[in-house]
Design a protein around this motif. Structure first.
Motif, PDB file in Angstrom:
ATOM      1  N   LEU A   1      61.808  21.537  -9.688  1.00  0.00           N
ATOM      2  CA  LEU A   1      62.048  20.233  -9.085  1.00  0.00           C
ATOM      3  C   LEU A   1      62.927  20.340  -7.840  1.00  0.00           C
ATOM      4  O   LEU A   1      62.674  19.666  -6.842  1.00  0.00           O
ATOM      5  CB  LEU A   1      62.701  19.296 -10.111  1.00  0.00           C
ATOM      6  CG  LEU A   1      63.037  17.885  -9.603  1.00  0.00           C
ATOM      7  CD1 LEU A   1      61.768  17.161  -9.172  1.00  0.00           C
ATOM      8  CD2 LEU A   1      63.750  17.085 -10.695  1.00  0.00           C
TER       9      LEU A   1
ATOM     10  N   ARG B   1      60.994  21.737  -4.757  1.00  0.00           N
ATOM     11  CA  ARG B   1      59.939  20.791  -4.390  1.00  0.00           C
ATOM     12  C   ARG B   1      60.533  19.522  -3.789  1.00  0.00           C
ATOM     13  O   ARG B   1      59.989  18.965  -2.824  1.00  0.00           O
ATOM     14  CB  ARG B   1      59.074  20.462  -5.606  1.00  0.00           C
ATOM     15  CG  ARG B   1      58.275  21.648  -6.115  1.00  0.00           C
ATOM     16  CD  ARG B   1      57.387  21.313  -7.288  1.00  0.00           C
ATOM     17  NE  ARG B   1      56.303  20.398  -6.919  1.00  0.00           N
ATOM     18  CZ  ARG B   1      55.242  20.173  -7.686  1.00  0.00           C
ATOM     19  NH1 ARG B   1      55.117  20.811  -8.851  1.00  0.00           N
ATOM     20  NH2 ARG B   1      54.301  19.337  -7.304  1.00  0.00           N
ATOM     21  N   ALA B   2      61.659  19.074  -4.334  1.00  0.00           N
ATOM     22  CA  ALA B   2      62.310  17.882  -3.793  1.00  0.00           C
ATOM     23  C   ALA B   2      62.852  18.146  -2.390  1.00  0.00           C
ATOM     24  O   ALA B   2      62.746  17.294  -1.496  1.00  0.00           O
ATOM     25  CB  ALA B   2      63.446  17.440  -4.721  1.00  0.00           C
TER      26      ALA B   2
ATOM     27  N   ILE C   1      61.767  16.173   0.992  1.00  0.00           N
ATOM     28  CA  ILE C   1      62.723  15.484   1.866  1.00  0.00           C
ATOM     29  C   ILE C   1      62.509  15.887   3.320  1.00  0.00           C
ATOM     30  O   ILE C   1      62.507  15.043   4.230  1.00  0.00           O
ATOM     31  CB  ILE C   1      64.172  15.781   1.419  1.00  0.00           C
ATOM     32  CG1 ILE C   1      64.455  15.102   0.078  1.00  0.00           C
ATOM     33  CG2 ILE C   1      65.170  15.308   2.476  1.00  0.00           C
ATOM     34  CD1 ILE C   1      65.782  15.486  -0.545  1.00  0.00           C
TER      35      ILE C   1
ATOM     36  N   SER D   1      59.882   5.670  -6.053  1.00  0.00           N
ATOM     37  CA  SER D   1      60.565   6.921  -5.701  1.00  0.00           C
ATOM     38  C   SER D   1      60.050   8.137  -6.476  1.00  0.00           C
ATOM     39  O   SER D   1      60.836   8.993  -6.890  1.00  0.00           O
ATOM     40  CB  SER D   1      62.077   6.771  -5.917  1.00  0.00           C
ATOM     41  OG  SER D   1      62.578   5.698  -5.147  1.00  0.00           O
ATOM     42  N   TYR D   2      58.749   8.201  -6.691  1.00  0.00           N
ATOM     43  CA  TYR D   2      58.120   9.338  -7.375  1.00  0.00           C
ATOM     44  C   TYR D   2      58.706   9.583  -8.771  1.00  0.00           C
ATOM     45  O   TYR D   2      58.825  10.719  -9.221  1.00  0.00           O
ATOM     46  CB  TYR D   2      58.245  10.607  -6.534  1.00  0.00           C
ATOM     47  CG  TYR D   2      57.170  10.722  -5.480  1.00  0.00           C
ATOM     48  CD1 TYR D   2      55.990  11.409  -5.726  1.00  0.00           C
ATOM     49  CD2 TYR D   2      57.330  10.110  -4.239  1.00  0.00           C
ATOM     50  CE1 TYR D   2      54.998  11.498  -4.766  1.00  0.00           C
ATOM     51  CE2 TYR D   2      56.330  10.184  -3.269  1.00  0.00           C
ATOM     52  CZ  TYR D   2      55.173  10.881  -3.541  1.00  0.00           C
ATOM     53  OH  TYR D   2      54.186  10.953  -2.587  1.00  0.00           O
TER      54      TYR D   2
ATOM     55  N   ILE E   1      58.432  13.049 -10.918  1.00  0.00           N
ATOM     56  CA  ILE E   1      59.652  13.780 -11.253  1.00  0.00           C
ATOM     57  C   ILE E   1      59.705  14.072 -12.756  1.00  0.00           C
ATOM     58  O   ILE E   1      60.023  15.188 -13.184  1.00  0.00           O
ATOM     59  CB  ILE E   1      60.899  12.979 -10.815  1.00  0.00           C
ATOM     60  CG1 ILE E   1      60.987  12.949  -9.293  1.00  0.00           C
ATOM     61  CG2 ILE E   1      62.181  13.582 -11.402  1.00  0.00           C
ATOM     62  CD1 ILE E   1      62.070  12.026  -8.759  1.00  0.00           C
TER      63      ILE E   1
END
Length: 267
Positions: A23, A26-27, A31, A133-134, A138
């Motif tokens: 995560l 990928r986050a 961004i 917000s996904y 997530i």
């Protein structure tokens, strides 16, 4: 084995090992991509408003007509979706954000992402983004054993860390030969779709050819060159008949450079 590592045996019976992207990475990539898309969207939005202002004398662009504004919103949505879809397919599973972070999208069998896979996983971003917000994406990444969101599950893809080529202190004999001949990746123009048609079996074939290049007697090398050229070069639309051994060797050496970037990795 580390739970974030995944072993894959390709249809050609080549064993590959990848480190799955979690995560955090990928986050971070997402961004970066959102910042890039944000700047692009702002430029497009205000640029469109400027154009509309200059065309305000036309009835279609009157202030009370919201159709042009709706068109801008639709175009911004398409821009965002096409950015991920096009970047991932045409850049080997990498958006700009993924390149910065060092991750990429591949198929579960270890091959590069296909047009259909890229289309499906990015189309399903709409669902992964729910409710906001996904959140769903997530949760899926956190709970799935392979860190997949819904788009990855349906498309049969995984996100992995880039594997970098082993650094070499000095150039190999074949690299010296390629340099001596004045060859580089730019010496051969290959369509992206054609390049993606090569498999790990093709890579193994051409890498074996290159490794034996200096060890073979000239007559045997010429024979092997023609045999391999007849297998590999038609995939990029090149005719073997009528080409001399030197031209075939040069083409195969440049093709080796192009495929090496995709297939030769080390964790």
């Amino acid at each position: 084995m580390n739970k974030d590592q995944m072993d894959i045996k390709t249809p050609e019976y080549v064993s590959l090992q990848f480190q799955l992207a979690g995560l955090g990475s990928r986050a971070a990539a997402f961004i970066y991509d959102q910042v890039i898309l944000g700047f692009a969207s702002i430029l497009l939005f205000f640029g469109s408003l400027f154009v509309m202002k200059g065309m305000s004398s036309f009835p279609f662009f009157q202030d009370e007509n919201l159709v042009p504004l709706a068109i801008i919103v639709i175009v911004l949505f398409i821009l965002k979706w096409c950015y991920f879809f096009a970047c991932e397919f045409f850049s080997g599973g990498r958006t700009i954000g993924k390149k910065i972070v060092g991750i990429r999208v591949i198929q579960e069998n270890g091959h590069s992402i296909t047009l259909l896979s890229s289309f499906i996983r990015n189309l399903l971003r709409i669902i992964d983004a729910l409710p906001t917000s996904y959140f769903l994406g997530i949760v899926m990444i956190l709970l799935h054993s392979k860190h997949k969101r819904l788009g990855d599950v349906v498309a049969g893809t995984i996100v992995v860390h880039e594997r970098k080529a082993k650094p070499k202190k000095k150039r190999s004999p074949i690299e010296k030969e390629i340099q001596r001949r004045g060859l580089s990746q730019a010496s051969l123009t290959v369509d992206e779709f054609a390049l993606k048609s090569y498999t790990s079996k093709d890579w193994k074939l051409i890498s074996t050819y290159v490794s034996r290049f200096h060890d073979l007697p000239l007559v045997e090398r010429n024979q092997l060159t023609k045999q391999i050229a007849e297998i590999l070069l038609p995939k990029i639309g090149m005719e073997v008949e009528g080409s001399n051994e030197q031209d075939l060797e040069n083409t195969l050496l440049v093709l080796y450079l192009l495929l090496k970037e995709e297939w030769e990795f080390e964790l």
